[in-house]
Design an enzyme around this catalytic site. Structure first.
Site, PDB file in Angstrom:
ATOM      1  N   ARG A 174       5.580   5.391   8.749  1.00 30.34           N
ATOM      2  CA  ARG A 174       5.737   4.183   7.915  1.00 30.34           C
ATOM      3  C   ARG A 174       7.163   3.668   8.038  1.00 30.34           C
ATOM      4  O   ARG A 174       8.105   4.445   8.130  1.00 30.34           O
ATOM      5  CB  ARG A 174       5.445   4.516   6.449  1.00 30.34           C
ATOM      6  CG  ARG A 174       4.006   4.887   6.215  1.00 30.34           C
ATOM      7  CD  ARG A 174       3.763   5.245   4.744  1.00 30.34           C
ATOM      8  NE  ARG A 174       2.416   5.762   4.572  1.00 30.34           N
ATOM      9  CZ  ARG A 174       2.083   6.732   3.717  1.00 30.34           C
ATOM     10  NH1 ARG A 174       3.000   7.301   2.968  1.00 30.34           N
ATOM     11  NH2 ARG A 174       0.836   7.125   3.609  1.00 30.34           N
ATOM     12  N   LYS A 214      -2.574   9.642  -6.653  1.00 31.06           N
ATOM     13  CA  LYS A 214      -2.074  10.622  -7.625  1.00 31.06           C
ATOM     14  C   LYS A 214      -2.214  10.092  -9.056  1.00 31.06           C
ATOM     15  O   LYS A 214      -2.634  10.809  -9.962  1.00 31.06           O
ATOM     16  CB  LYS A 214      -0.598  10.940  -7.336  1.00 31.06           C
ATOM     17  CG  LYS A 214      -0.018  11.786  -8.447  1.00 31.06           C
ATOM     18  CD  LYS A 214       1.442  12.074  -8.377  1.00 31.06           C
ATOM     19  CE  LYS A 214       1.875  12.558  -9.763  1.00 31.06           C
ATOM     20  NZ  LYS A 214       3.153  13.216  -9.792  1.00 31.06           N
ATOM     21  N   ARG A 216       0.404   7.279  11.344  1.00 31.32           N
ATOM     22  CA  ARG A 216       1.509   6.464  11.870  1.00 31.32           C
ATOM     23  C   ARG A 216       2.747   6.586  10.975  1.00 31.32           C
ATOM     24  O   ARG A 216       2.629   6.699   9.753  1.00 31.32           O
ATOM     25  CB  ARG A 216       1.107   4.977  11.905  1.00 31.32           C
ATOM     26  CG  ARG A 216       0.084   4.650  12.954  1.00 31.32           C
ATOM     27  CD  ARG A 216      -0.261   3.173  12.935  1.00 31.32           C
ATOM     28  NE  ARG A 216      -0.937   2.773  11.721  1.00 31.32           N
ATOM     29  CZ  ARG A 216      -1.247   1.521  11.426  1.00 31.32           C
ATOM     30  NH1 ARG A 216      -0.918   0.544  12.244  1.00 31.32           N
ATOM     31  NH2 ARG A 216      -1.893   1.236  10.311  1.00 31.32           N
ATOM     32  N   HIS A 227      -6.058   8.004   0.053  1.00 31.40           N
ATOM     33  CA  HIS A 227      -5.499   8.374  -1.245  1.00 31.40           C
ATOM     34  C   HIS A 227      -5.324   9.888  -1.309  1.00 31.40           C
ATOM     35  O   HIS A 227      -6.285  10.645  -1.231  1.00 31.40           O
ATOM     36  CB  HIS A 227      -6.400   7.844  -2.370  1.00 31.40           C
ATOM     37  CG  HIS A 227      -6.380   6.341  -2.447  1.00 31.40           C
ATOM     38  ND1 HIS A 227      -7.161   5.610  -3.292  1.00 31.40           N
ATOM     39  CD2 HIS A 227      -5.631   5.437  -1.768  1.00 31.40           C
ATOM     40  CE1 HIS A 227      -6.899   4.322  -3.124  1.00 31.40           C
ATOM     41  NE2 HIS A 227      -5.983   4.196  -2.195  1.00 31.40           N
ATOM     42  N   VAL A 275       7.702  12.326  -9.883  1.00 31.67           N
ATOM     43  CA  VAL A 275       8.826  12.967  -9.179  1.00 31.67           C
ATOM     44  C   VAL A 275       8.355  14.025  -8.183  1.00 31.67           C
ATOM     45  O   VAL A 275       9.118  14.897  -7.777  1.00 31.67           O
ATOM     46  CB  VAL A 275       9.832  13.581 -10.191  1.00 31.67           C
ATOM     47  CG1 VAL A 275      10.566  12.490 -10.955  1.00 31.67           C
ATOM     48  CG2 VAL A 275       9.145  14.547 -11.154  1.00 31.67           C
ATOM     49  N   GLY A 278       0.825  -1.210   0.000  1.00 29.11           N
ATOM     50  CA  GLY A 278       0.000   0.000   0.000  1.00 29.11           C
ATOM     51  C   GLY A 278       0.854   1.253   0.000  1.00 29.11           C
ATOM     52  O   GLY A 278       2.097   1.174   0.019  1.00 29.11           O
ATOM     53  N   ASP A 279       0.173   2.402  -0.059  1.00 27.04           N
ATOM     54  CA  ASP A 279       0.854   3.712  -0.027  1.00 27.04           C
ATOM     55  C   ASP A 279       1.839   3.886  -1.175  1.00 27.04           C
ATOM     56  O   ASP A 279       2.851   4.584  -1.037  1.00 27.04           O
ATOM     57  CB  ASP A 279       1.590   3.922   1.319  1.00 27.04           C
ATOM     58  CG  ASP A 279       0.664   3.730   2.492  1.00 27.04           C
ATOM     59  OD1 ASP A 279      -0.489   4.191   2.397  1.00 27.04           O
ATOM     60  OD2 ASP A 279       1.079   3.117   3.487  1.00 27.04           O
ATOM     61  N   GLU A 280       1.555   3.280  -2.320  1.00 32.23           N
ATOM     62  CA  GLU A 280       2.455   3.408  -3.458  1.00 32.23           C
ATOM     63  C   GLU A 280       2.267   4.737  -4.188  1.00 32.23           C
ATOM     64  O   GLU A 280       3.064   5.076  -5.073  1.00 32.23           O
ATOM     65  CB  GLU A 280       2.234   2.261  -4.464  1.00 32.23           C
ATOM     66  CG  GLU A 280       2.515   0.859  -3.940  1.00 32.23           C
ATOM     67  CD  GLU A 280       1.277   0.224  -3.342  1.00 32.23           C
ATOM     68  OE1 GLU A 280       0.246   0.928  -3.206  1.00 32.23           O
ATOM     69  OE2 GLU A 280       1.347  -0.975  -3.005  1.00 32.23           O
ATOM     70  N   THR A 299      -4.132   7.907   6.695  1.00 34.17           N
ATOM     71  CA  THR A 299      -5.342   7.603   7.457  1.00 34.17           C
ATOM     72  C   THR A 299      -5.105   7.701   8.953  1.00 34.17           C
ATOM     73  O   THR A 299      -5.927   8.221   9.692  1.00 34.17           O
ATOM     74  CB  THR A 299      -5.845   6.184   7.086  1.00 34.17           C
ATOM     75  OG1 THR A 299      -6.125   6.176   5.693  1.00 34.17           O
ATOM     76  CG2 THR A 299      -7.102   5.805   7.855  1.00 34.17           C
ATOM     77  N   LYS A 348      -1.022   5.539  -5.429  1.00 31.03           N
ATOM     78  CA  LYS A 348      -2.063   5.239  -6.436  1.00 31.03           C
ATOM     79  C   LYS A 348      -2.997   6.422  -6.651  1.00 31.03           C
ATOM     80  O   LYS A 348      -3.436   6.677  -7.767  1.00 31.03           O
ATOM     81  CB  LYS A 348      -2.896   4.028  -5.992  1.00 31.03           C
ATOM     82  CG  LYS A 348      -2.100   2.746  -5.866  1.00 31.03           C
ATOM     83  CD  LYS A 348      -2.950   1.619  -5.329  1.00 31.03           C
ATOM     84  CE  LYS A 348      -3.345   1.773  -3.893  1.00 31.03           C
ATOM     85  NZ  LYS A 348      -2.264   1.726  -2.904  1.00 31.03           N
TER      86      LYS A 348
HETATM   87  P1  IMP Z   1      -6.725  -2.957   8.117  1.00 27.42           P
HETATM   88  O1  IMP Z   1      -6.868  -2.903   6.640  1.00 27.42           O
HETATM   89  O2  IMP Z   1      -7.090  -1.667   8.794  1.00 27.42           O
HETATM   90  O3  IMP Z   1      -7.415  -4.146   8.713  1.00 27.42           O
HETATM   91  O4  IMP Z   1      -5.167  -3.159   8.452  1.00 27.42           O
HETATM   92  C1  IMP Z   1      -4.459  -4.348   8.126  1.00 27.42           C
HETATM   93  C2  IMP Z   1      -3.052  -4.030   7.634  1.00 27.42           C
HETATM   94  O5  IMP Z   1      -3.129  -3.362   6.385  1.00 27.42           O
HETATM   95  C3  IMP Z   1      -2.269  -3.096   8.570  1.00 27.42           C
HETATM   96  O6  IMP Z   1      -0.899  -3.456   8.502  1.00 27.42           O
HETATM   97  C4  IMP Z   1      -2.486  -1.733   7.944  1.00 27.42           C
HETATM   98  O7  IMP Z   1      -1.463  -0.836   8.268  1.00 27.42           O
HETATM   99  C5  IMP Z   1      -2.474  -2.093   6.459  1.00 27.42           C
HETATM  100  N1  IMP Z   1      -3.226  -1.149   5.629  1.00 27.42           N
HETATM  101  C6  IMP Z   1      -4.563  -1.055   5.489  1.00 27.42           C
HETATM  102  N2  IMP Z   1      -4.891  -0.087   4.629  1.00 27.42           N
HETATM  103  C7  IMP Z   1      -3.730   0.438   4.198  1.00 27.42           C
HETATM  104  C8  IMP Z   1      -3.417   1.466   3.261  1.00 27.42           C
HETATM  105  O8  IMP Z   1      -4.273   2.089   2.638  1.00 27.42           O
HETATM  106  N3  IMP Z   1      -2.098   1.707   3.080  1.00 27.42           N
HETATM  107  C9  IMP Z   1      -1.125   1.016   3.726  1.00 27.42           C
HETATM  108  N4  IMP Z   1      -1.371   0.054   4.593  1.00 27.42           N
HETATM  109  C10 IMP Z   1      -2.665  -0.238   4.833  1.00 27.42           C
END
Ligand code: IMP
Length: 398
Positions: free
Chosen positions: A295, A18, A293, A41, A387, A12-14, A290, A16
């Protein structure tokens, strides 16, 4: 191919959001098909930041935005998001599936009480658990107050037993939740419809659809780093089950960050628990959209990326946040694993600010070399290099 899916290939957090915002101008519909308000997002337009959790990232281009059946829908959070957009003068063209399951207050509470994998606390896992156990409350249940009342009574009775007997905490109040949800349901009423039919008919009328993935393939409930995953499929299969459209010719664009991040617990072999990792976090603003935290940050993992490319049948790649690596003398890529440890290849850094560059050929030689090496290792062409967070900070590679 008329339709496009944009999928995350890491944890996640790639970036997307943008890419979806950028490409959505070429599509008629933008569709969220899984996950929920755990997604964050981020889109930056002329310095103004918008963070979307449930509403598709095509909203700033005034596209038809569909929240399909595979999404778990948080009415309270949606209401806040809609208000945020309305305050900016945006009136989204929204379509919300009557079949989407509702994230209820007890799901969020259970998520917080049971959290062992470092979730976002948005109630995602408990809501999907109820959906699969056939105990979920769907958006369509809100259309009849008596049905909603009955279902909520049954669910709350069960959940309150758990809160009282196991967790020894105060039970939730039925009346409060019932009244709040009846009130909130009026806000979504105009948007609720059968989104499967809507999309099928759009496809039959030659409309172009962009499917917006959330999270990333390494968080996929089946194919990810289980149990440190989210509770939905984040890979290509979910496009179909999560919307009710059949596998039509679909171009698959995979999004990869130029390095790797992960938020929450779970394995991360290329993680940097040192100054370099901290610096990547600071320069890349690697804090959850969201939850806020921090990363975890690490080197690009070509082995895992190749697996998720295979899993999704990805056609092309977008690389994001290349600019963040501009401070490094040397940059590592994980190219293999030996005895469960990453094997790295080291490349020279470019030591330059590349955030204003618009053309691939104008990138410093070492930056080009880094992107080309990733492309070579993944055996995929890279069509977009991002970039910076702004729409204009994007290089389309010919
Ligand atoms: P949940 O989706 O809230 O149940 O979280 C499960 C795992 O997925 C945890 O490690 C979260 O940090 C991760 N996670 C959930 N949604 C995202 C996101 O949009 N970006 C990055 N990590 C995510």
């Amino acid at each position: 191919m008329p339709h496009l899916a944009i999928l995350g290939l890491q944890w996640g957090d790639e970036g997307k959001g943008k890419i979806v915002d950028l490409l959505s101008k070429n599509y008629d519909y933008v569709v969220r098909f899984h996950g929920g308000a755990n997604a964050g997002h981020t889109i930056v337009v002329k310095g103004e930041k918008t963070v979307l959790h449930t509403i598709p990232s095509g909203v700033l281009n005034n596209k038809n935005c569909v929240v399909a059946n595979g999404v778990v829908f948080d009415l309270e959070d949606f209401n806040n998001e809609l208000e945020q957009l309305n305050n900016k003068g945006i009136k989204p063209k929204l379509f919300i599936s009557d079949k989407a399951n509702l994230v209820m207050p007890y799901h969020k509470l259970i998520d917080k009480l049971e959290n062992i994998v470092g979730t976002t606390g948005r109630g995602i896992g408990p809501c999907y658990a109820d959906k699969i156990a056939r105990k979920g409350i769907r958006i369509s249940d809100l259309t009849d107050e008596n049905i909603f009342r009955k279902k909520l009574q049954i669910q709350l009775h069960e959940k309150n037993l758990l809160f009282r007997k196991i967790y020894k905490i105060r039970p939730l109040n039925f009346k409060e939740i019932f009244n709040k949800y009846v009130k909130l349901s009026k806000i979504i009423k105009p948007y609720v419809c059968n989104t499967a039919e809507l999309l099928q008919s759009a496809i039959n009328n030659n409309k172009k659809i962009l499917f917006e993935g959330a999270q990333g393939a390494l968080l996929d409930i089946d194919h990810g780093t289980y149990p440190y995953v989210t509770s939905s499929n984040c890979s290509v299969g979910a496009v179909y089950t999560g919307t009710g459209v059949s596998p039509k010719p679909l171009k698959l664009l995979g999004v990869l960050k130029a390095y790797t991040t992960r938020v929450g617990l779970g394995p991360f072999p290329t993680e940097l628990k040192d100054e370099t990792g901290n610096k990547i976090r600071e320069i890349g603003h690697e804090y959850g959209a969201t939850t806020g935290r921090a990363r975890r940050c690490g080197w690009f993992d070509a082995v895992l990326s190749k697996q998720t490319i295979g899993l999704n049948g990805i056609d092309e790649i977008a690389i994001t946040k290349l600019d963040v690596l501009g401070f490094l003398d040397k940059i590592k890529i994980c190219i293999a694993y030996k005895n469960n440890k990453p094997v790295y290849e080291e490349l020279d850094g470019w030591k330059k600010d590349i955030s204003g560059i618009k053309n691939f050929n104008q990138l410093p030689e070492n930056a080009k070399r880094y992107v080309k090496r990733i492309s070579q290792l993944l055996k995929k062409s890279i069509s977009i290099v991002s970039v910076g967070p702004e729409r204009g900070q994007t290089i389309f590679v010919k």
